[in-house]
Design an enzyme around this catalytic site. Sequence first.
Site, PDB file in Angstrom:
ATOM      1  CB  SER A  93       1.229   8.890  -1.663  1.00  0.00           C
ATOM      2  OG  SER A  93       1.313   8.224  -0.425  1.00  0.00           O
ATOM      3  CG  HIS A 118      -1.064   5.748  -3.703  1.00  0.00           C
ATOM      4  ND1 HIS A 118      -1.152   4.664  -4.562  1.00  0.00           N
ATOM      5  CD2 HIS A 118      -0.106   5.424  -2.796  1.00  0.00           C
ATOM      6  CE1 HIS A 118      -0.280   3.741  -4.183  1.00  0.00           C
ATOM      7  NE2 HIS A 118       0.361   4.163  -3.108  1.00  0.00           N
ATOM      8  CG  ASP A 120       0.982   4.471   0.510  1.00  0.00           C
ATOM      9  OD1 ASP A 120       1.143   3.589  -0.352  1.00  0.00           O
ATOM     10  OD2 ASP A 120       1.218   5.683   0.318  1.00  0.00           O
ATOM     11  CG  MET A 122       2.219   0.880   5.214  1.00  0.00           C
ATOM     12  SD  MET A 122       3.719   1.798   5.490  1.00  0.00           S
ATOM     13  CE  MET A 122       3.736   2.874   4.052  1.00  0.00           C
ATOM     14  CG  HIS A 151       0.427   0.378  -2.192  1.00  0.00           C
ATOM     15  ND1 HIS A 151       1.602   1.111  -2.158  1.00  0.00           N
ATOM     16  CD2 HIS A 151       0.808  -0.922  -2.225  1.00  0.00           C
ATOM     17  CE1 HIS A 151       2.630   0.282  -2.163  1.00  0.00           C
ATOM     18  NE2 HIS A 151       2.187  -0.949  -2.192  1.00  0.00           N
ATOM     19  CG  MET A 153       2.780  -1.650   1.061  1.00  0.00           C
ATOM     20  SD  MET A 153       3.450  -0.006   1.317  1.00  0.00           S
ATOM     21  CE  MET A 153       1.935   0.952   1.287  1.00  0.00           C
ATOM     22  CG  MET A 222       6.346  -1.135  -4.573  1.00  0.00           C
ATOM     23  SD  MET A 222       5.327   0.302  -4.180  1.00  0.00           S
ATOM     24  CE  MET A 222       6.410   1.270  -3.115  1.00  0.00           C
ATOM     25  CG  ASP A 257       3.972   4.093  -4.484  1.00  0.00           C
ATOM     26  OD1 ASP A 257       4.366   5.203  -4.081  1.00  0.00           O
ATOM     27  OD2 ASP A 257       3.302   3.297  -3.789  1.00  0.00           O
TER      28      ASP A 257
HETATM   29  C1  DX5 Z   1       5.835   3.803   0.254  1.00  0.00           C
HETATM   30  C2  DX5 Z   1       4.470   4.126  -0.249  1.00  0.00           C
HETATM   31  C3  DX5 Z   1       4.430   5.292  -1.148  1.00  0.00           C
HETATM   32  C4  DX5 Z   1       4.896   6.577  -0.515  1.00  0.00           C
HETATM   33  C5  DX5 Z   1       5.455   7.433  -1.611  1.00  0.00           C
HETATM   34  O1  DX5 Z   1       5.819   2.576   0.869  1.00  0.00           O
HETATM   35  O2  DX5 Z   1       3.933   3.027  -0.960  1.00  0.00           O
HETATM   36  O3  DX5 Z   1       3.143   5.463  -1.715  1.00  0.00           O
HETATM   37  O4  DX5 Z   1       3.890   7.270   0.131  1.00  0.00           O
HETATM   38  O5  DX5 Z   1       6.026   8.560  -1.044  1.00  0.00           O
HETATM   39  P1  DX5 Z   1       7.102   9.412  -1.830  1.00  0.00           P
HETATM   40  O6  DX5 Z   1       6.437   9.926  -3.077  1.00  0.00           O
HETATM   41  O7  DX5 Z   1       7.474  10.502  -0.871  1.00  0.00           O
HETATM   42  O8  DX5 Z   1       8.261   8.508  -2.160  1.00  0.00           O
HETATM   43 ZN    ZN Z   2       2.052   3.363  -2.130  1.00  0.00          ZN
END
Ligand code: DX5
Ligand code: ZN
Length: 298
Positions: A93, A118, A120, A122, A151, A153, A222, A257
């Site tokens: 990620s 991956h 993320d 947001m 991903h 969010m 998650m 994740d």
């Molecule tokens: C959290 C993200 C994850 C995050 C995981 O909201 O969706 O992808 O980056 O990070 P680690 O592996 O450090 O928990």
């Molecule tokens: Zn994620």
Amino acid sequence: MLAKRGVPVALRAFGDLGEPLPLRLGDPLEEVQVPPPALLLPRGARLLEDEAGRRAPDEPRAQGEEQEEPEDRAPFHGAPSLQSRPLVKVAPSLLSADFGRLKDEIASVAEGGADLLHLDVMDGHFVPNLTFGPFIVEAIRRITDLPLDCHLMIEEPLRYGPEFAKAGADVVTFHVEVPGDPARTFDAIEAAGAKAGMVLNPATDVRRLEPWLPRCAMVLVMSVVPGFAGQAFLPDVLAKIPLLRGPLRYPGDVEIDGGIGPATAGEAKRAGANVLVAGSAIFRAPDRAAAIRRIREA
Ligand code: DX5
Ligand code: ZN
């Protein structure tokens, strides 16, 4: 809108609090029949793995074409046998990478054996954090051949999901907790050229996904409340995966994740997950290849 904003963001991000988890959390996982994992892969990825952990090449080779393979990854041609162990893919990620050195950071995990990247996304509404949009995904697309796993969010996956697909995402996942008609979001993402899947927050009932499973190229479970890297793994969510694999007969990729590292990846794999996302466990490690290997082999 004001009332909506008055809901504590962390609670909304956690999913449907108050809805009882349907899971019998103490049940031994072995009692649930787990079908063999499917090999539905993001655009461009054709990874098969036999018992020795060797992979098929991403593309068929032209005759006589040379292709370097790491010593321990001789090419594997042919369909996996019934005895093949589940294919495990590791998805670093990027949230935990040093964005000032993005190109080098991506190269380090690509060379270290990552299967997907991956990303993320947001929006500061669905989760209390902001990251990046399609513009950055398009830039990342230009500097790596790794399949991009976005991903989302965000509260408006119907509006923005297709933009990430057009920017070069191979698979775009969106949360089952967001309002709106998922069918339209699947249609829009697929029409823009990516595979689509859905994400479950830790508190969300896995059966909410049931009507959408035939459309999911990937289900993301998650294992932390989304929003930040570096949180502790929530082991109770693992009970959802045998339900997906068993009673719900979901044959596609199951990604997990949050809080995944060498200490937690093994139990996630044994529960039936075949795509392991890891941010801090990979990008905080000086040797990315070793970190990816430890997660894959946990
Ligand atoms: C959290 C993200 C994850 C995050 C995981 O909201 O969706 O992808 O980056 O990070 P680690 O592996 O450090 O928990
Ligand atoms: Zn994620």
